[in-house]
Design a protein around this motif. Structure first.
Motif, PDB file in Angstrom:
ATOM      1  N   THR A 235     -11.603 -10.495   4.322  1.00  0.00           N
ATOM      2  CA  THR A 235     -11.039  -9.893   5.536  1.00  0.00           C
ATOM      3  C   THR A 235      -9.716 -10.511   5.922  1.00  0.00           C
ATOM      4  O   THR A 235      -9.058 -10.048   6.832  1.00  0.00           O
ATOM      5  CB  THR A 235     -12.015 -10.044   6.716  1.00  0.00           C
ATOM      6  OG1 THR A 235     -12.295 -11.420   6.903  1.00  0.00           O
ATOM      7  CG2 THR A 235     -13.273  -9.240   6.486  1.00  0.00           C
TER       8      THR A 235
ATOM      9  N   SER B 145      -7.155 -10.833   3.766  1.00  0.00           N
ATOM     10  CA  SER B 145      -6.119 -10.462   2.802  1.00  0.00           C
ATOM     11  C   SER B 145      -4.945  -9.800   3.519  1.00  0.00           C
ATOM     12  O   SER B 145      -5.060  -9.232   4.600  1.00  0.00           O
ATOM     13  CB  SER B 145      -6.682  -9.525   1.742  1.00  0.00           C
ATOM     14  OG  SER B 145      -6.865  -8.247   2.276  1.00  0.00           O
TER      15      SER B 145
ATOM     16  N   THR C 127      -3.212  -7.130   2.646  1.00  0.00           N
ATOM     17  CA  THR C 127      -3.280  -5.663   2.712  1.00  0.00           C
ATOM     18  C   THR C 127      -4.165  -5.192   3.852  1.00  0.00           C
ATOM     19  O   THR C 127      -3.870  -4.180   4.488  1.00  0.00           O
ATOM     20  CB  THR C 127      -3.806  -5.074   1.388  1.00  0.00           C
ATOM     21  OG1 THR C 127      -5.062  -5.658   1.077  1.00  0.00           O
ATOM     22  CG2 THR C 127      -2.820  -5.302   0.265  1.00  0.00           C
ATOM     23  N   ASN C 128      -5.248  -5.921   4.132  1.00  0.00           N
ATOM     24  CA  ASN C 128      -6.103  -5.555   5.267  1.00  0.00           C
ATOM     25  C   ASN C 128      -5.370  -5.734   6.592  1.00  0.00           C
ATOM     26  O   ASN C 128      -5.505  -4.925   7.505  1.00  0.00           O
ATOM     27  CB  ASN C 128      -7.391  -6.378   5.268  1.00  0.00           C
ATOM     28  CG  ASN C 128      -8.369  -5.926   4.211  1.00  0.00           C
ATOM     29  OD1 ASN C 128      -8.226  -4.836   3.669  1.00  0.00           O
ATOM     30  ND2 ASN C 128      -9.351  -6.758   3.913  1.00  0.00           N
ATOM     31  N   LYS C 129      -4.607  -6.790   6.717  1.00  0.00           N
ATOM     32  CA  LYS C 129      -3.842  -7.030   7.951  1.00  0.00           C
ATOM     33  C   LYS C 129      -2.804  -5.934   8.157  1.00  0.00           C
ATOM     34  O   LYS C 129      -2.606  -5.461   9.263  1.00  0.00           O
ATOM     35  CB  LYS C 129      -3.179  -8.401   7.912  1.00  0.00           C
ATOM     36  CG  LYS C 129      -4.156  -9.539   8.055  1.00  0.00           C
ATOM     37  CD  LYS C 129      -3.462 -10.867   8.000  1.00  0.00           C
ATOM     38  CE  LYS C 129      -4.479 -11.998   8.077  1.00  0.00           C
ATOM     39  NZ  LYS C 129      -3.838 -13.309   7.995  1.00  0.00           N
TER      40      LYS C 129
ATOM     41  N   ALA D 293      -2.987  -2.841   6.966  1.00  0.00           N
ATOM     42  CA  ALA D 293      -3.720  -1.601   7.266  1.00  0.00           C
ATOM     43  C   ALA D 293      -4.157  -1.572   8.727  1.00  0.00           C
ATOM     44  O   ALA D 293      -4.010  -0.555   9.409  1.00  0.00           O
ATOM     45  CB  ALA D 293      -4.926  -1.464   6.342  1.00  0.00           C
ATOM     46  N   PHE D 294      -4.693  -2.687   9.224  1.00  0.00           N
ATOM     47  CA  PHE D 294      -5.090  -2.748  10.639  1.00  0.00           C
ATOM     48  C   PHE D 294      -3.878  -2.602  11.563  1.00  0.00           C
ATOM     49  O   PHE D 294      -3.948  -1.967  12.609  1.00  0.00           O
ATOM     50  CB  PHE D 294      -5.833  -4.059  10.940  1.00  0.00           C
ATOM     51  CG  PHE D 294      -7.247  -4.088  10.450  1.00  0.00           C
ATOM     52  CD1 PHE D 294      -8.146  -3.084  10.786  1.00  0.00           C
ATOM     53  CD2 PHE D 294      -7.687  -5.126   9.636  1.00  0.00           C
ATOM     54  CE1 PHE D 294      -9.448  -3.109  10.331  1.00  0.00           C
ATOM     55  CE2 PHE D 294      -8.992  -5.164   9.169  1.00  0.00           C
ATOM     56  CZ  PHE D 294      -9.876  -4.150   9.516  1.00  0.00           C
TER      57      PHE D 294
END
Length: 156
Positions: A5, A7, A9-11, A13-14
């Protein structure tokens, strides 16, 4: 299987989803506070014989009057265009207006009887008043016009 969580890319995307939701909420608030009212159509007689001028105006809700009353009052004020005639004499005002069983009862002041410059005939004005109202409000079968409480076609 483990999901990371933290990573990058997740940051991202959020962040993108958050920005989209924020933009949607801001646009929703701007729309809600910029409500212009109900768009209504007004037909006025032109100074050129046999022609009409059509205007579209936004009418805001009035806490005192219903939408039909607001519309008729605005119609009596006349056009915003200089090349139109008045439906009734300039000082004509609405005394009362109510709808019952599909019939709209419109009670106008006695000033409407004064024919002056730039005013159309009674017959033409009542037809145009009726046409304007019926085109803007559903469920109105007919319009009865009164002058100071007396039927327009009685004793005038």
């Amino acid at each position: 299987m483990k999901i990371n969580t933290n990573s990058k890319t997740n940051k991202i995307a959020f962040g993108v989803i958050g920005a989209i939701v924020l933009a949607f909420l801001i646009s929703l608030l701007v729309y809600a506070f910029s409500y212009k009212g109900n768009l209504r159509k007004f037909i006025f007689p032109s100074v050129d014989e046999g022609e009409y001028i059509v205007e579209r105006r936004y009418l805001r809700k009035n806490p005192v009057d219903d939408p039909i009353t607001v519309y008729v009052k605005e119609l009596l004020l006349g056009s915003e265009n200089e090349r139109t005639k008045y439906l009734f004499a300039k000082k004509t005002r609405l005394i009362s207006c109510f709808l019952a069983d599909g019939v709209l009862y419109v009670n106008l002041s006695e000033d409407m009887l004064n024919l002056g410059d730039n005013v159309i005939s009674f017959e033409e004005s009542t037809k145009l008043l009726t046409k304007n109202i019926k085109q803007n409000f559903n469920g109105i079968k007919s319009v009865e016009i009164y002058v100071d409480g007396k039927s327009m076609y009685d004793s005038y």
